[in-house]
Enzyme design. Structure first.
Site, short mmCIF file in Angstrom:
data_model
loop_
_atom_site.label_atom_id
_atom_site.label_comp_id
_atom_site.label_asym_id
_atom_site.label_seq_id
_atom_site.Cartn_x
_atom_site.Cartn_y
_atom_site.Cartn_z
N SER A 143 0.79 -1.10 0.01
CA SER A 143 0.01 -0.03 0.04
C SER A 143 0.94 1.33 -0.08
CB SER A 143 -0.97 0.11 1.29
OG SER A 143 -1.74 1.32 1.26
N TYR A 157 -1.49 -0.37 10.41
CA TYR A 157 -1.67 -0.91 9.15
C TYR A 157 -0.69 -0.66 8.20
CZ TYR A 157 -3.69 -1.26 4.23
OH TYR A 157 -3.91 -1.43 3.01
P1 NAP Z 1 -11.28 -5.91 0.23
O1 NAP Z 1 -12.28 -5.37 -1.18
O2 NAP Z 1 -11.74 -5.69 1.28
O3 NAP Z 1 -10.99 -7.54 -0.30
C1 NAP Z 1 -10.27 -8.22 0.66
C2 NAP Z 1 -10.31 -9.71 0.17
O4 NAP Z 1 -9.27 -10.34 0.89
C3 NAP Z 1 -11.19 -10.39 0.22
O5 NAP Z 1 -11.35 -11.32 -0.95
C4 NAP Z 1 -11.49 -11.08 1.39
O6 NAP Z 1 -12.19 -12.23 1.56
C5 NAP Z 1 -9.98 -11.14 1.63
N1 NAP Z 1 -9.34 -11.61 3.02
C6 NAP Z 1 -9.72 -10.55 3.89
N2 NAP Z 1 -9.09 -11.12 4.99
C7 NAP Z 1 -8.41 -12.64 4.71
C8 NAP Z 1 -7.76 -13.46 5.48
N3 NAP Z 1 -7.58 -13.36 6.83
N4 NAP Z 1 -7.33 -14.59 4.88
C9 NAP Z 1 -7.69 -14.63 3.36
N5 NAP Z 1 -8.39 -13.69 2.76
C10 NAP Z 1 -8.89 -12.73 3.28
O7 NAP Z 1 -9.83 -5.35 0.01
P2 NAP Z 1 -9.06 -4.82 -1.30
O8 NAP Z 1 -9.26 -3.10 -1.25
O9 NAP Z 1 -9.20 -5.36 -2.51
O10 NAP Z 1 -7.55 -4.88 -0.67
C11 NAP Z 1 -6.71 -5.91 -1.14
C12 NAP Z 1 -5.23 -5.42 -0.90
O11 NAP Z 1 -4.95 -4.31 -1.38
C13 NAP Z 1 -4.96 -5.52 0.71
O12 NAP Z 1 -3.73 -6.14 0.95
C14 NAP Z 1 -4.94 -4.05 1.10
O13 NAP Z 1 -4.36 -3.68 2.05
C15 NAP Z 1 -4.48 -3.54 -0.47
N6 NAP Z 1 -4.71 -1.97 -0.57
C16 NAP Z 1 -6.15 -1.68 -0.81
C17 NAP Z 1 -6.34 -0.16 -1.12
C18 NAP Z 1 -7.67 0.23 -1.14
O14 NAP Z 1 -7.87 1.55 -1.22
N7 NAP Z 1 -8.64 -0.61 -1.58
C19 NAP Z 1 -5.22 0.56 -1.19
C20 NAP Z 1 -4.01 0.02 -0.77
C21 NAP Z 1 -3.84 -1.12 -0.29
P3 NAP Z 1 -13.73 -12.32 1.88
O15 NAP Z 1 -14.63 -11.77 0.47
O16 NAP Z 1 -14.32 -13.76 2.30
O17 NAP Z 1 -14.03 -11.29 3.13
#
Ligand code: NAP
Length: 248
Positions: A143, A157
């Protein structure tokens, strides 16, 4: 490394789901993990199969070692693993460092750091020529928080993502001579459910205007960067940190 078998952790929603779909379109067979949302995972698998590629979903908490082992075993039913996107990650409610509980920090580190390390370990055990593998490509989803620090929001985080950056750089150098490339994508603010899961459903609307490009990113825009780093076109990149953050 041409497209082969890819494991995407957290592939049921958000950036992971977009990555799984883009990977199938690029010719990868795709195994994905999810934690709770079985229906969302099944929908992504259906899209992978509609793209003409084999797909499967495994319920696995990346913070639980046995779950990680089961996920890799399931992925291997599609063929030898040559790609890993360690994407699963969580945030937590807004809090200052002087308000944090040990329980909250332990959970963040368990999912975001331990989970990534365990998945990298299993990937290297399968891909590295040192272990008889034929090579592969690993992309870690970190991130922009790792360099911004997320003050007043969730420094814990941000620190977990700093660890992910360092994991990527160190592992890349460790296995560079063993046919395995390791790179890191650092998204900025992206339109997914993660913000609501951390108690801030308005976070994208609040922060997007402050991004130099004036908007949040889309999951597909991050997925495109992940796919490039996975594939042969980035063949001389390893240990790279690629910001996908609209200039933020
Ligand atoms: P999201 O929409 O909340 O989706 C999270 C995904 O991870 C879902 O498939 C969830 O499964 C799964 N998950 C959560 N906890 C888990 C665990 N303990 N074990 C296995 N799977 C798990 O998140 P996202 O925004 O796509 O984020 C994905 C990555 O990008 C993360 O590492 C996040 O830190 C990073 N990121 C996101 C942003 C942003 O603005 N969105 C920015 C920077 C970095 P379920 O569907 O079953 O809950």
């Amino acid at each position: 490394m041409p497209p082969g078998v890819l494991l995407v952790t957290g592939g049921s929603r958000g950036i992971g789901a977009a990555t799984a779909r883009a990977a199938a379109a690029a010719g990868w067979s795709v195994a994905l993990t999810y934690r709770d949302d079985e229906a969302a995972a099944a929908a992504v698998v259906a899209d992978v199969e509609a793209a003409g590629r084999p797909g499967l979903a495994v319920r696995a908490d990346v913070a639980v070692e046995d779950d990680v082992l089961a996920a890799f075993a399931a992925a291997e039913t599609l063929g030898p693993l040559t790609g890993l996107v360690a994407n699963a990650g969580v945030v937590a409610p807004r809090a200052r460092v002087d308000e944090l509980t040990a329980e909250r920090v332990q959970r963040l580190l368990a999912v975001n750091v331990l989970g990534a390390v365990l998945c990298c370990r299993e990937a290297v055990r399968r891909m590295s020529t040192r272990h008889g593998g034929s090579g592969g490509s690993v992309v870690l989803v970190s991130s922009a928080a790792s360099r911004l620090g997320s003050p007043g929001e969730y420094v814990d985080y941000a620190a977990s993502k700093g660890a992910v950056d360092t994991l990527g750089v160190g592992l890349a150098r460790e296995v560079a001579g063993e046919g395995v490339r390791v790179n890191v994508v650092r998204p900025g603010i992206v339109e997914t459910d993660i913000h609501a899961s951390g108690g801030q459903p308005d976070r994208v609307a609040r922060i997007a205007p402050t991004v130099p490009m004036g908007r949040a990113g889309l999951p597909g825009e991050v997925a495109a960067a992940v796919l490039w780093l996975l594939g042969e076109e980035s063949g001389y990149c390893t240990g790279s940190l690629l910001d996908v953050s609209g200039g933020r």
